[in-house]
Design a protein around this motif. Structure first.
Motif, PDB file in Angstrom:
ATOM      1  N   HIS A 163       0.835  -1.211   0.000  1.00 33.84           N
ATOM      2  CA  HIS A 163       0.000   0.000   0.000  1.00 33.84           C
ATOM      3  C   HIS A 163       0.877   1.272   0.000  1.00 33.84           C
ATOM      4  O   HIS A 163       1.772   1.415   0.833  1.00 33.84           O
ATOM      5  N   GLY A 164       0.632   2.127  -0.990  1.00 35.79           N
ATOM      6  CA  GLY A 164       1.259   3.449  -0.971  1.00 35.79           C
ATOM      7  C   GLY A 164       2.738   3.454  -1.290  1.00 35.79           C
ATOM      8  O   GLY A 164       3.418   4.456  -1.115  1.00 35.79           O
ATOM      9  N   THR A 165       3.281   2.328  -1.759  1.00 41.15           N
ATOM     10  CA  THR A 165       4.725   2.368  -2.109  1.00 41.15           C
ATOM     11  C   THR A 165       4.874   1.984  -3.578  1.00 41.15           C
ATOM     12  O   THR A 165       5.580   1.050  -3.927  1.00 41.15           O
ATOM     13  N   ALA A 166       4.181   2.729  -4.443  1.00 45.08           N
ATOM     14  CA  ALA A 166       4.235   2.423  -5.880  1.00 45.08           C
ATOM     15  C   ALA A 166       5.588   2.796  -6.466  1.00 45.08           C
ATOM     16  O   ALA A 166       6.022   2.207  -7.457  1.00 45.08           O
ATOM     17  N   GLY A 167       6.271   3.762  -5.871  1.00 40.69           N
ATOM     18  CA  GLY A 167       7.495   4.309  -6.478  1.00 40.69           C
ATOM     19  C   GLY A 167       8.561   3.260  -6.721  1.00 40.69           C
ATOM     20  O   GLY A 167       9.139   3.185  -7.811  1.00 40.69           O
ATOM     21  N   ALA A 168       8.788   2.423  -5.707  1.00 45.71           N
ATOM     22  CA  ALA A 168       9.904   1.461  -5.816  1.00 45.71           C
ATOM     23  C   ALA A 168       9.657   0.476  -6.944  1.00 45.71           C
ATOM     24  O   ALA A 168      10.519   0.243  -7.795  1.00 45.71           O
ATOM     25  N   ILE A 169       8.453  -0.075  -6.997  1.00 54.97           N
ATOM     26  CA  ILE A 169       8.196  -1.113  -7.998  1.00 54.97           C
ATOM     27  C   ILE A 169       8.100  -0.485  -9.393  1.00 54.97           C
ATOM     28  O   ILE A 169       8.453  -1.095 -10.405  1.00 54.97           O
ATOM     29  N   ARG A 170       7.689   0.804  -9.419  1.00 53.75           N
ATOM     30  CA  ARG A 170       7.641   1.492 -10.717  1.00 53.75           C
ATOM     31  C   ARG A 170       9.062   1.674 -11.264  1.00 53.75           C
ATOM     32  O   ARG A 170       9.337   1.387 -12.427  1.00 53.75           O
ATOM     33  N   LEU A 171       9.978   2.118 -10.414  1.00 47.99           N
ATOM     34  CA  LEU A 171      11.370   2.299 -10.861  1.00 47.99           C
ATOM     35  C   LEU A 171      11.953   0.969 -11.329  1.00 47.99           C
ATOM     36  O   LEU A 171      12.650   0.901 -12.342  1.00 47.99           O
TER      37      LEU A 171
ATOM     38  N   GLY B 182      -3.634  -3.016  -5.439  1.00 50.81           N
ATOM     39  CA  GLY B 182      -4.611  -2.346  -6.317  1.00 50.81           C
ATOM     40  C   GLY B 182      -4.487  -0.832  -6.264  1.00 50.81           C
ATOM     41  O   GLY B 182      -4.571  -0.159  -7.297  1.00 50.81           O
ATOM     42  N   ASP B 183      -4.196  -0.281  -5.069  1.00 52.62           N
ATOM     43  CA  ASP B 183      -4.197   1.187  -4.995  1.00 52.62           C
ATOM     44  C   ASP B 183      -2.967   1.807  -5.656  1.00 52.62           C
ATOM     45  O   ASP B 183      -2.819   3.011  -5.697  1.00 52.62           O
ATOM     46  N   ASN B 184      -2.097   0.988  -6.204  1.00 54.76           N
ATOM     47  CA  ASN B 184      -0.932   1.541  -6.933  1.00 54.76           C
ATOM     48  C   ASN B 184      -1.168   1.612  -8.438  1.00 54.76           C
ATOM     49  O   ASN B 184      -0.349   2.175  -9.174  1.00 54.76           O
ATOM     50  N   LEU B 185      -2.273   1.013  -8.902  1.00 54.90           N
ATOM     51  CA  LEU B 185      -2.432   0.850 -10.358  1.00 54.90           C
ATOM     52  C   LEU B 185      -2.517   2.182 -11.079  1.00 54.90           C
ATOM     53  O   LEU B 185      -1.837   2.413 -12.081  1.00 54.90           O
ATOM     54  N   ILE B 186      -3.324   3.089 -10.541  1.00 63.08           N
ATOM     55  CA  ILE B 186      -3.512   4.369 -11.259  1.00 63.08           C
ATOM     56  C   ILE B 186      -2.159   5.081 -11.389  1.00 63.08           C
ATOM     57  O   ILE B 186      -1.760   5.506 -12.474  1.00 63.08           O
ATOM     58  N   ALA B 187      -1.397   5.099 -10.266  1.00 61.94           N
ATOM     59  CA  ALA B 187      -0.086   5.775 -10.292  1.00 61.94           C
ATOM     60  C   ALA B 187       0.800   5.130 -11.353  1.00 61.94           C
ATOM     61  O   ALA B 187       1.451   5.793 -12.157  1.00 61.94           O
ATOM     62  N   LEU B 188       0.789   3.809 -11.389  1.00 65.68           N
ATOM     63  CA  LEU B 188       1.684   3.103 -12.323  1.00 65.68           C
ATOM     64  C   LEU B 188       1.239   3.315 -13.768  1.00 65.68           C
ATOM     65  O   LEU B 188       2.031   3.679 -14.633  1.00 65.68           O
ATOM     66  N   ASN B 189      -0.037   3.127 -14.025  1.00 64.60           N
ATOM     67  CA  ASN B 189      -0.506   3.199 -15.426  1.00 64.60           C
ATOM     68  C   ASN B 189      -0.374   4.607 -15.976  1.00 64.60           C
ATOM     69  O   ASN B 189      -0.006   4.819 -17.124  1.00 64.60           O
ATOM     70  N   SER B 190      -0.600   5.620 -15.114  1.00 62.46           N
ATOM     71  CA  SER B 190      -0.509   6.993 -15.659  1.00 62.46           C
ATOM     72  C   SER B 190       0.961   7.361 -15.872  1.00 62.46           C
ATOM     73  O   SER B 190       1.312   7.982 -16.863  1.00 62.46           O
ATOM     74  N   ALA B 191       1.839   6.872 -14.966  1.00 63.28           N
ATOM     75  CA  ALA B 191       3.252   7.287 -15.074  1.00 63.28           C
ATOM     76  C   ALA B 191       3.945   6.565 -16.221  1.00 63.28           C
ATOM     77  O   ALA B 191       4.756   7.123 -16.942  1.00 63.28           O
ATOM     78  N   ARG B 192       3.661   5.289 -16.388  1.00 66.31           N
ATOM     79  CA  ARG B 192       4.394   4.523 -17.404  1.00 66.31           C
ATOM     80  C   ARG B 192       3.452   3.480 -17.994  1.00 66.31           C
ATOM     81  O   ARG B 192       3.452   2.327 -17.571  1.00 66.31           O
ATOM     82  N   PRO B 193       2.621   3.878 -18.956  1.00 67.47           N
ATOM     83  CA  PRO B 193       1.613   2.952 -19.495  1.00 67.47           C
ATOM     84  C   PRO B 193       2.236   1.694 -20.130  1.00 67.47           C
ATOM     85  O   PRO B 193       1.580   0.676 -20.243  1.00 67.47           O
ATOM     86  N   GLU B 194       3.553   1.766 -20.483  1.00 70.02           N
ATOM     87  CA  GLU B 194       4.162   0.562 -21.090  1.00 70.02           C
ATOM     88  C   GLU B 194       4.299  -0.566 -20.075  1.00 70.02           C
ATOM     89  O   GLU B 194       4.523  -1.702 -20.427  1.00 70.02           O
ATOM     90  N   LEU B 195       4.172  -0.219 -18.771  1.00 70.42           N
ATOM     91  CA  LEU B 195       4.192  -1.275 -17.753  1.00 70.42           C
ATOM     92  C   LEU B 195       2.805  -1.899 -17.682  1.00 70.42           C
ATOM     93  O   LEU B 195       1.806  -1.171 -17.670  1.00 70.42           O
TER      94      LEU B 195
ATOM     95  N   GLY C 152       9.631  -2.348  -2.381  1.00 70.93           N
ATOM     96  CA  GLY C 152       8.401  -1.880  -1.734  1.00 70.93           C
ATOM     97  C   GLY C 152       7.494  -3.025  -1.301  1.00 70.93           C
ATOM     98  O   GLY C 152       6.313  -2.836  -1.021  1.00 70.93           O
ATOM     99  N   LEU C 153       8.029  -4.238  -1.251  1.00 67.91           N
ATOM    100  CA  LEU C 153       7.176  -5.406  -0.972  1.00 67.91           C
ATOM    101  C   LEU C 153       6.663  -5.417   0.451  1.00 67.91           C
ATOM    102  O   LEU C 153       5.573  -5.931   0.746  1.00 67.91           O
TER     103      LEU C 153
END
Ligand SMILES: NC(=O)C1=CN([C@@H]2O[C@H](COP(=O)(O)OP(=O)(O)OC[C@H]3O[C@@H](n4cnc5c(N)ncnc54)[C@H](O)[C@@H]3O)[C@@H](O)[C@H]2O)[C@H](O)CC1
Ligand SMILES: [K+]
Length: 493
Positions: free
Chosen positions: A252-260, A279-292, A318-319
């Motif tokens: 929860h709330g640690t999308a940054g690490a897995i996104r990098l 689930g609460d990381n999806l919007i952050a991930l999809n908007s920042a890098r849709p190729e993921l 961020g696990l």
């Protein structure tokens, strides 16, 4: 200065002593001759590095390192420089005593160091206190070393900056901050990791004109990592050829690490990158890098189909170590897929030790390494080579022990040392990038060993390229572009 015979081989102090013995007994070159060549090489380096130097002070210890210093002092005096020698004691023996006599005959400017004394000014200080014979923290010399460091006078260190352990890169006590170190015959492995980065300054290895035969068949301990990158893609390549990385993490709330981690895998050439996260990381991930391709995963049942499609796993950024993270970690390890473990993926491993049968790369920083070996961070840093090898053996995995001079250890004993990288890379997220890079290289067909070495090199060189705009304020995401450039072998862009 001759290039070292084997420019990438690194040696322990004991192995260097074996080279000395071979030079003396097999090649018939006396210890005093070696000392003379060392002094000549070091004096030439001094004149090249400080061409305006007219006055030097040489600090001589009781052993052969001091002997090198006395002979350098004689050479400098003979060339017309003003030379002072300050010695810790007059108890030199053997070749060092002969060297001291040579100095005494050429000039009588020798002073015994007294703690309360001040140091004479000079253009350059030469550190000939201790070399490979250092076997504990400097005692009486500690105050002198601190005085030299505080003087602001540039220092040329002979063979090893005094106080640095040439085997481990550890400084048990006070140690010289050199601007230039000239090391003789062979590169000691401790000059490339740990505190060496702040003590050695510029490093020159001088083979003292010894023939190549000296090194042939002699054991070495480690190897300097060389720049590596994957070959260009074939013209008909498609994304399926470049593997599928599954990055698992981001509680929860640690999308940054897995996104990098995911972005680094993309920038390192993985064909597909999926992310299994909260689930609460999806919007952050999809908007920042849709190729993921980000997937909300509540537990092992949703993870299973993603594992089946993946070539390589990157587990840990961020696990967290809670029930969710632990359940995904267990499922990932039981999947039999090659993997890279980092961050909490390592902390969970420290709690539930496994020995890997699949290709695996662990990427601990010294603190995580301490937990994995049930010891302290200080113990890890006291002998990084031993720690990296112990980890590789215990977990039967390739291990990257991060920190200044990252070490890459193979379970079979091979070890590479990375000399790229800079303090700006100590910021958050840098480790997440490395996890993604190594996973991407494994996904493209590299063995765990090659992926770890290539990945560490690309990561550190990307950090050095990005740091050209300043180390302070360097962010992990600044490395993504250089990563792509270097990964394609285009480093001169
Ligand atoms: N490698 C080569 O081919 C060459 C090496 N040379 C030089 O020789 C030194 C190594 O000399 P050694 O006499 O073995 O030891 P050191 O001079 O480094 O140390 C002197 C002596 O000091 C004692 N000692 C160690 N640590 C401490 C401490 N913390 N406090 C007090 N005393 C300490 C110990 O007994 C040591 O023996 C090598 O580095 C080269 O510079 C040749 O001259 C050139 C070729
Ligand atoms: K020294």
């Amino acid at each position: 200065m001759q290039a070292q015979a084997h420019h990438r081989d690194l040696y322990t102090v004991e192995q260097v002593r074996a080279l000395d013995r071979r030079a003396i007994h097999d090649l018939g070159i006396s210890g005093f001759e070696l000392m003379s060549r060392a002094a000549t090489a070091a004096f030439a380096a001094l004149c090249r590095h400080w061409p305006q130097a007219r006055r030097i002070v040489v600090f001589c210890g009781p052993g052969n390192n001091g002997g090198d210093g006395y002979l350098l002092a004689s050479l400098a005096h003979g060339s017309g420089m003003l030379v002072d020698v300050i010695e810790l004691s007059d108890a030199s023996r053997g070749d060092a005593a002969a060297a001291r006599d040579t100095w005494q005959r050429s000039a009588d400017n020798t002073h015994h160091w007294h703690q309360e004394g001040s140091l004479p000014h000079a253009d350059v200080y030469v550190d000939a206190l201790y070399g490979t014979g250092l076997n504990r923290a400097p005692e009486s010399a500690a105050a002198l070393i601190e005085q030299i460091n505080a003087s602001g006078v540039p220092v040329l260190a002979l063979d090893v900056p005094s106080g640095l352990n040439a085997d481990t890169g550890d400084c048990p006590g006070a140690a010289i901050n050199a601007q230039l170190t000239v090391s003789f015959i062979a590169a000691k492995r401790g000059l490339y990791t740990g505190h060496a980065a702040t003590k050695v300054g510029a490093l020159q290895i001088d083979t003292l004109g010894l023939p190549d035969i000296l090194w042939q068949g002699m054991p070495t301990d480690a190897t300097l990592l060389e720049a590596m990158h994957l070959p260009p893609r074939t013209r008909d390549a498609h994304k399926g050829d470049s593997g599928h990385v599954l990055a698992i993490g981001g509680d929860h709330g640690t999308a940054g690490a897995i996104r990098l981690c995911g972005e680094a895998a993309l920038r390192s050439g993985a064909g597909l990158v999926s992310v299994a996260t909260r689930g609460d990381n999806l919007i952050a991930l999809n908007s920042a890098r849709p190729e993921l391709m980000a997937h909300a995963v509540h537990g092992p049942q949703e993870l299973q189909p993603l594992l089946e499609r993946a070539t390589v796993l990157g587990v840990g950024p961020g696990l967290g170590q809670g029930a969710w993270g632990h359940a995904l970690w267990l499922t990932a390890l039981d999947s039999g897929k090659p993997l890279v473990l980092d961050a909490d993926g390592l902390n969970l491993l420290a709690r539930e030790t496994r020995s890997f049968t699949v290709p695996a790369v662990l990427t601990p920083h010294p603190g995580e390494a301490a937990r994995l070996l049930d010891t302290t961070t200080a113990a890890i840093q006291r002998d990084r080579f031993a720690a990296a090898r112990a980890l590789a053996q215990r977990y039967h995995a390739v291990v990257v022990l991060k920190g200044a001079g990252s070490l890459i250890a193979h379970p079979d004993g091979r070890l590479d040392v990375c000399t790229w990288g800079n303090p700006g890379m100590g910021s958050g997220g840098m480790g997440d990038l490395l996890t993604g890079i190594v996973a991407a290289l494994m996904a493209q067909g590299c063995s765990a060993w090659d992926a770890a070495r290539m990945g560490v090199g690309l990561h550190a060189r990307a950090g050095d390229l990005a740091a050209r705009l300043g180390e302070r304020g360097l962010l992990a995401s600044d490395l993504l572009e250089p990563l792509r450039t270097l990964g394609n072998g285009l480093e001169h862009v």
